[in-house]
Design a protein around this motif. Structure first.
Motif, PDB file in Angstrom:
ATOM      1  N   LEU A 184       0.825  -1.207   0.000  1.00 13.46           N
ATOM      2  CA  LEU A 184       0.000   0.000   0.000  1.00 13.46           C
ATOM      3  C   LEU A 184       0.863   1.263   0.000  1.00 13.46           C
ATOM      4  O   LEU A 184       0.584   2.234  -0.714  1.00 13.46           O
ATOM      5  CB  LEU A 184      -0.920  -0.004   1.219  1.00 13.46           C
ATOM      6  N   LEU A 185       1.922   1.245   0.804  1.00 13.75           N
ATOM      7  CA  LEU A 185       2.812   2.407   0.884  1.00 13.75           C
ATOM      8  C   LEU A 185       3.479   2.674  -0.464  1.00 13.75           C
ATOM      9  O   LEU A 185       3.571   3.830  -0.905  1.00 13.75           O
ATOM     10  CB  LEU A 185       3.861   2.173   1.966  1.00 13.75           C
ATOM     11  N   LEU A 186       3.928   1.615  -1.132  1.00 11.11           N
ATOM     12  CA  LEU A 186       4.573   1.775  -2.432  1.00 11.11           C
ATOM     13  C   LEU A 186       3.606   2.301  -3.485  1.00 11.11           C
ATOM     14  O   LEU A 186       4.026   2.918  -4.465  1.00 11.11           O
ATOM     15  CB  LEU A 186       5.158   0.427  -2.894  1.00 11.11           C
ATOM     16  N   ASP A 187       2.317   2.062  -3.271  1.00  9.09           N
ATOM     17  CA  ASP A 187       1.300   2.587  -4.187  1.00  9.09           C
ATOM     18  C   ASP A 187       0.851   3.995  -3.820  1.00  9.09           C
ATOM     19  O   ASP A 187      -0.110   4.519  -4.388  1.00  9.09           O
ATOM     20  CB  ASP A 187       0.080   1.652  -4.207  1.00  9.09           C
ATOM     21  N   GLY A 188       1.528   4.577  -2.856  1.00  8.57           N
ATOM     22  CA  GLY A 188       1.242   5.966  -2.508  1.00  8.57           C
ATOM     23  C   GLY A 188       0.077   6.169  -1.572  1.00  8.57           C
ATOM     24  O   GLY A 188      -0.407   7.300  -1.407  1.00  8.57           O
ATOM     25  N   ARG A 189      -0.380   5.080  -0.917  1.00  9.14           N
ATOM     26  CA  ARG A 189      -1.503   5.224  -0.006  1.00  9.14           C
ATOM     27  C   ARG A 189      -1.028   5.721   1.366  1.00  9.14           C
ATOM     28  O   ARG A 189       0.120   5.500   1.776  1.00  9.14           O
ATOM     29  CB  ARG A 189      -2.228   3.880   0.163  1.00  9.14           C
ATOM     30  N   ASP A 190      -1.935   6.384   2.062  1.00 11.98           N
ATOM     31  CA  ASP A 190      -1.714   6.782   3.457  1.00 11.98           C
ATOM     32  C   ASP A 190      -1.996   5.543   4.307  1.00 11.98           C
ATOM     33  O   ASP A 190      -3.131   5.070   4.367  1.00 11.98           O
ATOM     34  CB  ASP A 190      -2.651   7.934   3.801  1.00 11.98           C
ATOM     35  N   VAL A 191      -0.966   5.020   4.962  1.00 12.06           N
ATOM     36  CA  VAL A 191      -1.070   3.718   5.633  1.00 12.06           C
ATOM     37  C   VAL A 191      -0.932   3.880   7.142  1.00 12.06           C
ATOM     38  O   VAL A 191      -0.030   4.553   7.638  1.00 12.06           O
ATOM     39  CB  VAL A 191      -0.006   2.732   5.113  1.00 12.06           C
ATOM     40  N   HIS A 192      -1.832   3.219   7.873  1.00 16.54           N
ATOM     41  CA  HIS A 192      -1.767   3.100   9.328  1.00 16.54           C
ATOM     42  C   HIS A 192      -1.575   1.617   9.650  1.00 16.54           C
ATOM     43  O   HIS A 192      -2.342   0.772   9.163  1.00 16.54           O
ATOM     44  CB  HIS A 192      -3.070   3.591   9.969  1.00 16.54           C
ATOM     45  N   LEU A 193      -0.573   1.284  10.442  1.00 21.04           N
ATOM     46  CA  LEU A 193      -0.274  -0.117  10.758  1.00 21.04           C
ATOM     47  C   LEU A 193      -0.331  -0.350  12.258  1.00 21.04           C
ATOM     48  O   LEU A 193       0.339   0.333  13.042  1.00 21.04           O
ATOM     49  CB  LEU A 193       1.110  -0.499  10.233  1.00 21.04           C
ATOM     50  N   VAL A 194      -1.135  -1.336  12.650  1.00 18.52           N
ATOM     51  CA  VAL A 194      -1.220  -1.765  14.045  1.00 18.52           C
ATOM     52  C   VAL A 194      -0.171  -2.854  14.261  1.00 18.52           C
ATOM     53  O   VAL A 194      -0.216  -3.900  13.619  1.00 18.52           O
ATOM     54  CB  VAL A 194      -2.626  -2.281  14.368  1.00 18.52           C
ATOM     55  N   VAL A 195       0.765  -2.593  15.158  1.00 21.35           N
ATOM     56  CA  VAL A 195       1.953  -3.433  15.310  1.00 21.35           C
ATOM     57  C   VAL A 195       1.800  -4.365  16.506  1.00 21.35           C
ATOM     58  O   VAL A 195       1.547  -3.921  17.632  1.00 21.35           O
ATOM     59  CB  VAL A 195       3.211  -2.545  15.481  1.00 21.35           C
TER      60      VAL A 195
END
Length: 416
Positions: A184-195
């Motif tokens: 998603l990040l490589l596609d330019g999306r704003d990404v939120h990740l729960v770690v």
């Protein structure tokens, strides 16, 4: 009309079931392989478009069919993995019953009875080669999310274009979660990740892929009973890294410097707000510790064997969490979709046999269950770290073929 009978029925026709079929054929044992879809179906339908193997191609060592390509140190993309499994089924001429699912398995006075979508049959022995990832595991709190937020499980994710415009939250930082977040990040999306607590691994280290070193170290041959965690290791997440782009490390801290927003473990949803644990720093530090521990093991192996190799290194964090974010309004944050990378549940409800522990896991010793004639194959850490992988499933199948031969011999003596 009597029901068909087989010496052995194998349930599941992907790499585990096909490996079992190979060794049964080598032993001259009559058998059938039931596959409700097609070989490689899960690889085709439960992996995203840019998915690649995490382990190098040379580790694809299905019995009698090692990796046939010209990139042994590469990482097969999804469609090549599907072809590899399908080509294997054709090469060994497995006695597949495609499109036939087993709906019920139970015992009879003389063996076992299988109720399938194409009628019933009986068998003297049965191998359950269906893995342990049967149903997407999505937490119940998902039911309380605002209706406007699109929700999918990681097994249904294909690419960023299937999701609506806006930010995307990925819940879960195991291999799938981290790789989807990167996609998603490589596609330019704003990404939120729960770690969560998944560990990480170096990719290339001291001149070789880390998995090459670990293979030489015998880590893929380590039996579960000799692991420091014992059987608890079966519930542990795999180390995250990726085979994409020729193989590379995944560093969540670096993702954060590139605009990804990281949170601690998801705890609850209350009043329309997501609640997170205050454990992001702890989880990132633990993942880095795992990384450094793998490096240290490889360093000792290199030193003990006098191997010439480039210098090593350790984690050098490029980012540290700031103020802890323990709650979030997903709508106000512009989150339009959530990808649940929260794993799978097992479903053995169709097996009417007393082979399960209190948690519903098949009790077994190296795939041999407590019910004579019933075997399991292809589960993670069935016997070793390699058991759930292309590199180790063939060895487990060979062992079970020997145990099936012994079972058949004992049955013949008892009938004599």
């Amino acid at each position: 009309m009597s029901e068909p009978h087989y010496d052995v029925a194998v349930i599941g026709g992907s790499q585990a079931g096909l490996s079992m079929s190979y060794h049964l054929s080598e032993a001259g044992i009559d058998h059938v392989v039931f596959e409700k879809n097609s070989p490689g179906h899960a690889w085709r339908t439960q992996r995203w478009d840019n998915f690649c193997l995490v382990t190098p191609n040379w580790q694809c060592k299905l019995p009698g069919f090692p990796y046939p390509g010209d990139e042994p140190n590469g990482f097969m993309p999804r469609d090549e993995i599907v072809r590899y499994v399908e080509d294997y089924a054709a090469r060994i001429e497995a006695p597949l019953r495609l499109g036939v699912g087993v709906q019920r398995l139970g015992a009879t006075d003389a063996g076992f009875r299988l109720e399938t979508s194409d009628g019933a049959c009986t068998a003297d022995a049965v191998v359950l080669a269906v893995g342990g990832y049967h149903q997407p595991n999505i937490p119940r709190l998902a039911e309380r999310l605002p209706e406007g937020i699109v929700q999918i499980h990681s097994s249904g994710y294909r690419n960023s274009r299937q999701l609506p415009p806006g930010a995307v939250m990925v819940v879960g930082s195991g291999q799938s979660g981290c790789q989807i977040a990167e996609d998603l990040l490589l596609d330019g999306r704003d990404v939120h990740l729960v770690v969560g607590s998944a560990p990480r691994s170096p990719r290339a280290y001291r001149g070789r892929d880390a998995t090459d070193w670990l293979y030489d170290l015998g880590q893929y041959d380590l039996p579960v009973e000799r692991h420091s965690l014992g059987e608890k290791v079966r519930r542990r997440a795999n180390h995250y890294m990726t085979g994409r782009g020729g193989g590379r490390e995944i560093d969540l801290r670096r993702f954060a410097t590139q605009g990804m927003t990281l949170y601690g473990r998801l705890l609850d949803l209350a009043g329309g707000r997501l609640r997170f644990g205050d454990d992001l720093r702890k989880n990132l530090d633990a993942a880095d510790t795992s990384y450094d521990n793998i490096c240290a093991v490889i360093d000792r192996y290199i030193d003990d064997n006098g191997i010439a190799a480039p210098p090593g290194h350790r984690c050098a964090p490029v980012w540290q969490p700031g103020a802890t974010v323990t709650d979030l309004d997903p709508v106000a944050a512009g989150i339009s979709a959530i990808v649940w990378a929260t794993g799978f549940r097992s479903d053995w409800s169709w097996v009417d046999l007393p082979i399960f522990d209190g948690a519903g896991y098949p009790t077994h010793t190296r795939g041999v269950t407590s019910v004579p004639g019933i075997y399991v194959l292809g589960l993670p850490w069935l016997y070793t770290w390699g058991s759930g992988r292309f590199v180790g499933v063939g060895r487990d199948a060979a062992y079970l073929a020997e145990r099936i031969q012994a079972h058949r011999h004992q049955a013949a003596l008892a009938a004599a």
